[in-house]
Scaffold this motif. Structure first.
Motif, PDB file in Angstrom:
ATOM      1  N   ASP A 147       0.825  -1.212   0.000  1.00  0.00           N
ATOM      2  CA  ASP A 147       0.000   0.000   0.000  1.00  0.00           C
ATOM      3  C   ASP A 147       0.858   1.260   0.000  1.00  0.00           C
ATOM      4  N   LEU A 148       2.171   1.087  -0.140  1.00  0.00           N
ATOM      5  CA  LEU A 148       3.082   2.219  -0.038  1.00  0.00           C
ATOM      6  C   LEU A 148       3.122   3.012  -1.339  1.00  0.00           C
ATOM      7  N   PRO A 149       2.880   4.320  -1.276  1.00  0.00           N
ATOM      8  CA  PRO A 149       2.991   5.143  -2.480  1.00  0.00           C
ATOM      9  C   PRO A 149       4.459   5.287  -2.901  1.00  0.00           C
ATOM     10  N   VAL A 150       4.673   5.362  -4.189  1.00  0.00           N
ATOM     11  CA  VAL A 150       6.023   5.517  -4.724  1.00  0.00           C
ATOM     12  C   VAL A 150       6.730   6.711  -4.097  1.00  0.00           C
ATOM     13  N   GLU A 151       6.061   7.839  -4.051  1.00  0.00           N
ATOM     14  CA  GLU A 151       6.692   9.062  -3.550  1.00  0.00           C
ATOM     15  C   GLU A 151       7.177   8.896  -2.118  1.00  0.00           C
ATOM     16  N   ALA A 152       6.364   8.280  -1.252  1.00  0.00           N
ATOM     17  CA  ALA A 152       6.737   8.134   0.152  1.00  0.00           C
ATOM     18  C   ALA A 152       7.978   7.269   0.298  1.00  0.00           C
ATOM     19  N   VAL A 153       8.069   6.206  -0.478  1.00  0.00           N
ATOM     20  CA  VAL A 153       9.223   5.317  -0.401  1.00  0.00           C
ATOM     21  C   VAL A 153      10.496   6.034  -0.829  1.00  0.00           C
ATOM     22  N   ILE A 154      10.406   6.806  -1.899  1.00  0.00           N
ATOM     23  CA  ILE A 154      11.598   7.495  -2.405  1.00  0.00           C
ATOM     24  C   ILE A 154      12.024   8.611  -1.457  1.00  0.00           C
ATOM     25  N   VAL A 155      11.078   9.352  -0.927  1.00  0.00           N
ATOM     26  CA  VAL A 155      11.414  10.428   0.011  1.00  0.00           C
ATOM     27  C   VAL A 155      12.118   9.853   1.242  1.00  0.00           C
ATOM     28  N   GLU A 156      11.609   8.720   1.750  1.00  0.00           N
ATOM     29  CA  GLU A 156      12.240   8.077   2.910  1.00  0.00           C
ATOM     30  C   GLU A 156      13.656   7.617   2.577  1.00  0.00           C
ATOM     31  N   ALA A 157      13.824   6.999   1.415  1.00  0.00           N
ATOM     32  CA  ALA A 157      15.151   6.502   1.033  1.00  0.00           C
ATOM     33  C   ALA A 157      16.119   7.650   0.806  1.00  0.00           C
ATOM     34  N   ARG A 158      15.637   8.723   0.243  1.00  0.00           N
ATOM     35  CA  ARG A 158      16.511   9.889   0.030  1.00  0.00           C
ATOM     36  C   ARG A 158      16.997  10.445   1.367  1.00  0.00           C
ATOM     37  N   ALA A 159      16.124  10.428   2.355  1.00  0.00           N
ATOM     38  CA  ALA A 159      16.524  10.889   3.683  1.00  0.00           C
ATOM     39  C   ALA A 159      17.593   9.984   4.289  1.00  0.00           C
ATOM     40  N   ARG A 160      17.658   8.733   3.810  1.00  0.00           N
ATOM     41  CA  ARG A 160      18.652   7.785   4.302  1.00  0.00           C
ATOM     42  C   ARG A 160      19.921   7.782   3.452  1.00  0.00           C
ATOM     43  N   GLY A 161      19.993   8.655   2.464  1.00  0.00           N
ATOM     44  CA  GLY A 161      21.224   8.800   1.699  1.00  0.00           C
ATOM     45  C   GLY A 161      21.169   8.369   0.252  1.00  0.00           C
ATOM     46  N   ILE A 162      20.039   7.834  -0.205  1.00  0.00           N
ATOM     47  CA  ILE A 162      19.923   7.390  -1.593  1.00  0.00           C
ATOM     48  C   ILE A 162      19.921   8.598  -2.538  1.00  0.00           C
ATOM     49  N   GLU A 163      20.700   8.492  -3.601  1.00  0.00           N
ATOM     50  CA  GLU A 163      20.774   9.564  -4.587  1.00  0.00           C
ATOM     51  C   GLU A 163      20.287   9.134  -5.972  1.00  0.00           C
ATOM     52  N   ARG A 164      20.117   7.832  -6.163  1.00  0.00           N
ATOM     53  CA  ARG A 164      19.768   7.310  -7.495  1.00  0.00           C
ATOM     54  C   ARG A 164      18.670   6.251  -7.350  1.00  0.00           C
ATOM     55  N   VAL A 165      17.679   6.306  -8.253  1.00  0.00           N
ATOM     56  CA  VAL A 165      16.548   5.384  -8.209  1.00  0.00           C
ATOM     57  C   VAL A 165      16.345   4.761  -9.586  1.00  0.00           C
ATOM     58  N   ILE A 166      16.165   3.439  -9.618  1.00  0.00           N
ATOM     59  CA  ILE A 166      15.678   2.770 -10.822  1.00  0.00           C
ATOM     60  C   ILE A 166      14.174   2.651 -10.680  1.00  0.00           C
ATOM     61  N   TYR A 167      13.442   3.307 -11.569  1.00  0.00           N
ATOM     62  CA  TYR A 167      11.987   3.270 -11.501  1.00  0.00           C
ATOM     63  C   TYR A 167      11.443   2.397 -12.623  1.00  0.00           C
ATOM     64  N   THR A 168      10.694   1.367 -12.258  1.00  0.00           N
ATOM     65  CA  THR A 168      10.100   0.452 -13.226  1.00  0.00           C
ATOM     66  C   THR A 168       8.592   0.470 -13.086  1.00  0.00           C
ATOM     67  N   ASP A 169       7.903   0.776 -14.168  1.00  0.00           N
ATOM     68  CA  ASP A 169       6.450   0.638 -14.206  1.00  0.00           C
ATOM     69  C   ASP A 169       6.157  -0.799 -14.646  1.00  0.00           C
ATOM     70  N   ILE A 170       5.684  -1.616 -13.723  1.00  0.00           N
ATOM     71  CA  ILE A 170       5.513  -3.041 -13.983  1.00  0.00           C
ATOM     72  C   ILE A 170       4.564  -3.291 -15.151  1.00  0.00           C
ATOM     73  N   GLU A 171       3.516  -2.486 -15.244  1.00  0.00           N
ATOM     74  CA  GLU A 171       2.529  -2.724 -16.292  1.00  0.00           C
ATOM     75  C   GLU A 171       3.057  -2.379 -17.684  1.00  0.00           C
ATOM     76  N   ARG A 172       4.176  -1.656 -17.751  1.00  0.00           N
ATOM     77  CA  ARG A 172       4.800  -1.356 -19.037  1.00  0.00           C
ATOM     78  C   ARG A 172       5.948  -2.307 -19.364  1.00  0.00           C
ATOM     79  N   ASP A 173       6.501  -2.948 -18.336  1.00  0.00           N
ATOM     80  CA  ASP A 173       7.726  -3.722 -18.535  1.00  0.00           C
ATOM     81  C   ASP A 173       7.492  -4.913 -19.464  1.00  0.00           C
ATOM     82  N   GLY A 174       8.325  -5.010 -20.487  1.00  0.00           N
ATOM     83  CA  GLY A 174       8.232  -6.110 -21.421  1.00  0.00           C
ATOM     84  C   GLY A 174       7.096  -6.025 -22.412  1.00  0.00           C
ATOM     85  N   THR A 175       6.380  -4.888 -22.446  1.00  0.00           N
ATOM     86  CA  THR A 175       5.207  -4.763 -23.318  1.00  0.00           C
ATOM     87  C   THR A 175       5.481  -3.993 -24.601  1.00  0.00           C
TER      88      THR A 175
END
Length: 248
Positions: A147-175
């Motif tokens: 139930d976690l929104p994408v934005e909330a997860v990235i904001v939390e990770a950025r606060a922990r030092g993450i500077e780079r994100v691989i973003y995959t839209d599952i419904e587009r992957d391989g289509t």
């Protein structure tokens, strides 16, 4: 923006899944090492390797094969995702020579691990992998939707030092249906560098991605393996919004 070929591993083979569905798999080669060599020969600047078995099982399951892939492409940096869920897993992955590690499930569920990993290995070597379906984050090899929104997860990770994100839209992957440009732009606005993944099928898709600020790379899988996109020289893997194919 650079283009990075994807090399997905399952049971020692090079495969592609459609929308992350393990039941919709196509095998492209029984020799992933040779596939890796072919991408280096064509001038690819990086290689993106996913241990699908590891993602499903929760531990790196194909490190011996990954080590052989890394050894086969000297000078070509390899980033690895799939099943990396502890510091010990990361230690083992870096020990086989990878350049960057992708934290997916662990990056979502264990923010403290993200902070530990960044402190231990450096922000440039740890990437957050965010796999999304309809704005929510999926984990465990895309098999469970949170139930976690994408934005909330990235904001939390950025606060922990993450500077780079691989973003995959599952419904587009391989289509081959085109990336989710709006979602990718929204991620980029959160202040992280973005590696976009899922749906790329044409040069126009790459040009549009290159026009989004903070998008530094696009991972491409099926379009490369099926021949929809073809790269012959190192310059081809560098894309700009104004000229598309070629030097950027």
């Amino acid at each position: 923006m650079i283009v990075i070929p994807a090399l997905d591993l399952r049971d020692g083979r090079c495969v592609r899944l459609v929308q992350g569905d393990f039941g919709r798999e196509r095998t492209y080669s029984d020799d992933p090492v040779q596939v890796a060599r072919s991408w280096q020969h064509r001038g690819a600047p990086w290689l993106h390797v996913v241990d699908l078995d590891g993602a499903k099982e929760g531990y790196p399951a194909q490190l011996e094969l990954v080590e052989r892939i890394v050894a086969a492409v000297p000078g070509m940096p390899v980033q690895l995702g799939g099943g990396l869920r502890t510091i010990e897993h990361l230690d083992a992955a870096f020990a086989v020579g990878i350049a960057r590690a992708v934290l997916g499930t662990a990056g979502v569920e264990s923010p403290e691990l993200v902070a530990q990993a960044v402190e231990r290995f450096g922000a440039d070597r740890i990437v957050l992998g965010v796999d999304a379906r309809r704005g929510r984050v999926a984990v465990r090899g895309w098999l469970e939707l949170t139930d976690l929104p994408v934005e909330a997860v990235i904001v939390e990770a950025r606060a922990r030092g993450i500077e780079r994100v691989i973003y995959t839209d599952i419904e587009r992957d391989g289509t081959l249906n085109a990336p989710n440009f709006d979602a990718i732009a929204a991620v980029a606005r959160l202040g992280v560098d973005v590696i976009a993944s899922g749906g790329v099928a044409a040069w126009e898709h790459l040009r549009r991605l290159a026009e989004i600020p903070k998008v530094e790379a696009a991972i491409v899988g099926r379009a490369l393996y099926d021949g929809s996109l073809q790269f012959a020289t190192p310059a081809d893997w560098h894309i700009t919004g104004s000229t598309g194919k070629g030097r950027g």
